[in-house]
Design a protein around this motif. Structure first.
Motif, PDB file in Angstrom:
ATOM      1  N   ALA A  88       0.810  -1.215   0.000  1.00 31.00           N
ATOM      2  CA  ALA A  88       0.000   0.000   0.000  1.00 31.00           C
ATOM      3  C   ALA A  88       0.842   1.264   0.000  1.00 31.00           C
ATOM      4  CB  ALA A  88      -0.935  -0.016   1.209  1.00 31.00           C
ATOM      5  N   VAL A  89       2.020   1.257   0.615  1.00 31.08           N
ATOM      6  CA  VAL A  89       2.810   2.482   0.773  1.00 31.08           C
ATOM      7  C   VAL A  89       4.084   2.476  -0.075  1.00 31.08           C
ATOM      8  CG1 VAL A  89       1.932   2.746   3.126  1.00 31.08           C
ATOM      9  CG2 VAL A  89       4.113   1.564   2.749  1.00 31.08           C
ATOM     10  N   ALA A  90       4.218   1.464  -0.919  1.00 28.32           N
ATOM     11  CA  ALA A  90       5.473   1.336  -1.678  1.00 28.32           C
ATOM     12  C   ALA A  90       5.775   2.594  -2.484  1.00 28.32           C
ATOM     13  CB  ALA A  90       5.402   0.112  -2.586  1.00 28.32           C
ATOM     14  N   ARG A  91       4.768   3.188  -3.114  1.00 27.50           N
ATOM     15  CA  ARG A  91       5.013   4.352  -3.978  1.00 27.50           C
ATOM     16  C   ARG A  91       4.840   5.667  -3.210  1.00 27.50           C
ATOM     17  NH1 ARG A  91       1.910   2.627  -9.625  1.00 27.50           N
ATOM     18  NH2 ARG A  91       3.186   0.747 -10.043  1.00 27.50           N
ATOM     19  N   LYS A  92       3.925   5.657  -2.239  1.00 29.25           N
ATOM     20  CA  LYS A  92       3.662   6.919  -1.536  1.00 29.25           C
ATOM     21  C   LYS A  92       4.749   7.241  -0.518  1.00 29.25           C
ATOM     22  CE  LYS A  92      -1.372   6.286  -1.904  1.00 29.25           C
ATOM     23  NZ  LYS A  92      -2.631   6.178  -1.163  1.00 29.25           N
ATOM     24  N   ASP A  93       5.203   6.256   0.215  1.00 30.12           N
ATOM     25  CA  ASP A  93       6.163   6.509   1.295  1.00 30.12           C
ATOM     26  C   ASP A  93       7.274   5.455   1.226  1.00 30.12           C
ATOM     27  OD1 ASP A  93       7.524   7.179   3.550  1.00 30.12           O
ATOM     28  OD2 ASP A  93       5.787   7.181   4.898  1.00 30.12           O
ATOM     29  N   PRO A  94       8.274   5.682   0.361  1.00 26.42           N
ATOM     30  CA  PRO A  94       9.349   4.685   0.214  1.00 26.42           C
ATOM     31  C   PRO A  94      10.069   4.391   1.522  1.00 26.42           C
ATOM     32  CG  PRO A  94       9.425   6.317  -1.538  1.00 26.42           C
ATOM     33  CD  PRO A  94       8.434   6.825  -0.554  1.00 26.42           C
ATOM     34  N   ALA A 114       8.091   2.027   3.396  1.00 29.81           N
ATOM     35  CA  ALA A 114       8.115   0.750   2.686  1.00 29.81           C
ATOM     36  C   ALA A 114       9.382  -0.033   3.011  1.00 29.81           C
ATOM     37  CB  ALA A 114       8.008   0.993   1.180  1.00 29.81           C
ATOM     38  N   VAL A 115      10.505   0.693   3.065  1.00 28.29           N
ATOM     39  CA  VAL A 115      11.771   0.033   3.416  1.00 28.29           C
ATOM     40  C   VAL A 115      11.701  -0.535   4.830  1.00 28.29           C
ATOM     41  CG1 VAL A 115      14.210   0.430   3.837  1.00 28.29           C
ATOM     42  CG2 VAL A 115      13.120   1.421   1.819  1.00 28.29           C
ATOM     43  N   LYS A 116      11.086   0.232   5.739  1.00 30.96           N
ATOM     44  CA  LYS A 116      10.963  -0.236   7.110  1.00 30.96           C
ATOM     45  C   LYS A 116      10.086  -1.485   7.187  1.00 30.96           C
ATOM     46  CE  LYS A 116       9.518   1.312  11.698  1.00 30.96           C
ATOM     47  NZ  LYS A 116       8.940   2.422  12.485  1.00 30.96           N
ATOM     48  N   ASN A 117       8.970  -1.456   6.460  1.00 26.80           N
ATOM     49  CA  ASN A 117       8.091  -2.638   6.445  1.00 26.80           C
ATOM     50  C   ASN A 117       8.780  -3.840   5.814  1.00 26.80           C
ATOM     51  OD1 ASN A 117       5.998  -1.343   7.749  1.00 26.80           O
ATOM     52  ND2 ASN A 117       4.946  -0.769   5.861  1.00 26.80           N
ATOM     53  N   ALA A 118       9.562  -3.572   4.753  1.00 22.88           N
ATOM     54  CA  ALA A 118      10.293  -4.671   4.110  1.00 22.88           C
ATOM     55  C   ALA A 118      11.291  -5.291   5.086  1.00 22.88           C
ATOM     56  CB  ALA A 118      10.998  -4.173   2.856  1.00 22.88           C
ATOM     57  N   ALA A 119      11.966  -4.445   5.874  1.00 26.26           N
ATOM     58  CA  ALA A 119      12.910  -4.972   6.863  1.00 26.26           C
ATOM     59  C   ALA A 119      12.189  -5.814   7.909  1.00 26.26           C
ATOM     60  CB  ALA A 119      13.663  -3.820   7.521  1.00 26.26           C
ATOM     61  N   LEU A 120      10.982  -5.336   8.330  1.00 25.81           N
ATOM     62  CA  LEU A 120      10.218  -6.115   9.299  1.00 25.81           C
ATOM     63  C   LEU A 120       9.787  -7.463   8.718  1.00 25.81           C
ATOM     64  CD1 LEU A 120       7.973  -3.325  10.886  1.00 25.81           C
ATOM     65  CD2 LEU A 120       9.857  -4.545  11.976  1.00 25.81           C
ATOM     66  N   VAL A 121       9.364  -7.455   7.447  1.00 20.69           N
ATOM     67  CA  VAL A 121       8.981  -8.715   6.803  1.00 20.69           C
ATOM     68  C   VAL A 121      10.162  -9.669   6.769  1.00 20.69           C
ATOM     69  CG1 VAL A 121       8.260  -9.775   4.629  1.00 20.69           C
ATOM     70  CG2 VAL A 121       7.112  -7.724   5.459  1.00 20.69           C
ATOM     71  N   GLY A 122      11.336  -9.142   6.429  1.00 21.07           N
ATOM     72  CA  GLY A 122      12.529  -9.976   6.413  1.00 21.07           C
ATOM     73  C   GLY A 122      12.856 -10.559   7.775  1.00 21.07           C
ATOM     74  N   ASP A 123      12.757  -9.724   8.818  1.00 23.92           N
ATOM     75  CA  ASP A 123      13.022 -10.209  10.173  1.00 23.92           C
ATOM     76  C   ASP A 123      12.034 -11.301  10.573  1.00 23.92           C
ATOM     77  OD1 ASP A 123      15.130  -8.480  10.401  1.00 23.92           O
ATOM     78  OD2 ASP A 123      13.972  -6.913  11.437  1.00 23.92           O
ATOM     79  N   MET A 124      10.755 -11.046  10.274  1.00 23.71           N
ATOM     80  CA  MET A 124       9.748 -12.045  10.610  1.00 23.71           C
ATOM     81  C   MET A 124       9.987 -13.343   9.861  1.00 23.71           C
ATOM     82  SD  MET A 124       7.709 -10.889  12.885  1.00 23.71           S
ATOM     83  CE  MET A 124       7.328  -9.308  13.662  1.00 23.71           C
ATOM     84  N   GLY A 125      10.323 -13.249   8.577  1.00 23.16           N
ATOM     85  CA  GLY A 125      10.589 -14.450   7.792  1.00 23.16           C
ATOM     86  C   GLY A 125      11.771 -15.231   8.319  1.00 23.16           C
TER      87      GLY A 125
END
Length: 432
Positions: free
Chosen positions: A235-241, A244-255
């Motif tokens: 949802a925020v990939a284009r609006k708030d990069p 998005a980077v922070k969420n991507a890092a969280l996804v990586g940590d969770m994975g």
């Protein structure tokens, strides 16, 4: 298994009342021998009685052939032998008849009465016959010989067959008793084997349920958070990069955490089965359940999840976008490891359900440390209609697993919708 009991009954193949063919052949042979003996003894009987010799022979044949029914009617055989004793015939029939009578399952008083009648009959006939021989001059012995001969002959023809028959009958009854006992033990062993199989099947089902519950608790929460973060990232990939980077890092940590937990669990299962590969092709379910529980109990660290990590758990949900508040009542203290793990899993699963079914809803997590118990409650408000849903799948096993965990410790678990349209999960677990 031993061939006893009913199998002996089904093995019968003889004619009429005989259980085996060779028994019938043996009895017929004895009857033929007895009939021939009585026929030969009927010749002097006919001469002494003044009747035709043919009549004496026929009488002897008919009387001796009665021995063929010795197994069916032993009393009749003995009575016939006693009846023809005055005719001095039927000695073979008398001996065999007394043996069969004593070996049969008859009351002792009947055996004693008939044996006594045979003894008295033989005694009288021998006494009379010996005195007649002495009076004719055939025997030149003192008068003492008459009673001696009578007693000796009567005891010799009566006591041995009766004693042997009693011994054989007692031995046969003992063998039948042992056979029946063996049959009873065999049936009991079969029943125990069936019950053991039922218990084993019940244990296998319990272990399957336990494994499913442990796998669900270990993985479902982190995977649910990954899906929530992934949806937010999209949802925020284009609006708030930056977000998005922070969420991507969280996804990586969770994975990575989920993979670590899965690898740890599978490693325990694999190592538990390596030592038994020669004995079984797969890991026993009991070992699987123990290994799964051990791996699940080390989801966060080697000592397993505890109440001290509740704050971190709530923080992970907050990082995923949930508005969640944590409140703790009472004096914080430590509990048994299984109690703390169960409390942690209940809160974890309740937060996971909020992510799945009430995304965006405000959530309250409450812990209460009481004197003899610990209580926890996770309640969420109704979700906003505009809140985005990650469309997480649900297997319907989360609430069931939480209730099973709490009930196993003697606690109380309640869940259901609230009057405001939200959902509440409550549990109370004894402290010891």
């Amino acid at each position: 298994m031993t061939a006893t009991g009913e199998e002996h009954v089904t093995a019968r193949g003889g004619p009429w009342w005989w259980t085996r063919r060779r028994s019938a052949v043996f009895d017929v042979s004895l009857a033929v021998a007895s009939a021939l003996e009585c026929a030969l003894e009927g010749i002097p009987f006919a001469r002494d009685a003044g009747i035709p010799v043919a009549a004496g022979v026929v009488f002897g044949l008919l009387a001796g052939s009665v021995l063929v029914v010795r197994r069916r009617w032993p009393i009749a055989v003995v009575l016939v032998s006693i009846a023809i004793t005055p005719a001095e015939m039927g000695f073979l029939m008398g001996v065999v008849g007394l043996y069969t009578l004593a070996a049969a399952e008859l009351p002792r008083r009947i055996i004693a009465s008939l044996a006594g009648m045979s003894l008295v009959g033989t005694l009288i006939v021998t006494f009379v016959k010996t005195r007649q021989d002495m009076s004719r001059g055939d025997l030149d012995i003192g008068d003492w010989f008459v009673p001696f001969a009578a007693i000796t002959m009567s005891l010799g023809f009566t006591a041995p067959p009766v004693l042997l028959g009693l011994y054989v009958g007692a031995r046969r009854r003992l063998m039948e008793s042992l056979r029946e006992r063996a049959d009873s033990l065999e049936r009991e062993l079969q029943l125990l084997a069936e019950r053991a199989e039922e218990r084993a099947e019940w244990a296998r089902n319990e272990e399957r349920t336990r494994i499913a519950r442990e796998m669900h608790d270990v993985v479902a929460h982190r995977v649910s958070l990954m899906v929530v973060h992934a949806a937010a990232l999209q949802a925020v990939a284009r609006k708030d990069p930056e977000k998005a980077v922070k969420n991507a890092a969280l996804v990586g940590d969770m994975g990575r955490q989920a993979l670590t937990e899965l690898r740890e669990m599978l490693g325990v299962l694999r190592s538990g089965g390596e030592g038994r590969r020669e004995r079984a092709a797969s890991v026993p379910l009991v070992a699987v359940g123990v290994a799964a529980a051990a791996a699940a109990s080390r989801a966060a660290d080697d000592e397993g999840p505890c109440l001290a990590e509740i704050e971190e758990l709530v923080g992970q949900s907050a990082a995923a976008g949930m508005v969640v508040a944590l409140s703790v009542e009472g004096d914080v203290r430590s509990y048994a490891p299984l109690v703390e793990q169960t409390a942690y899993r209940v809160v974890q699963e309740a937060l996971t359900n909020v992510h799945k079914h009430a995304a965006g809803a405000k959530t309250y997590v409450r812990l209460a440390h009481r004197v003899s118990e610990i209580a926890m409650q996770v309640e969420n408000e109704p979700p906003e209609e505009a809140a985005s849903s990650a469309r997480l799948p649900s297997g319907g096993n989360g609430l069931v697993g939480m209730k099973e965990r709490v009930s196993a410790l003697g606690g109380v678990f309640v869940s259901g919708p609230t009057d405001a349209g939200g959902f509440r999960v409550s549990a109370v677990i004894p402290a010891s």
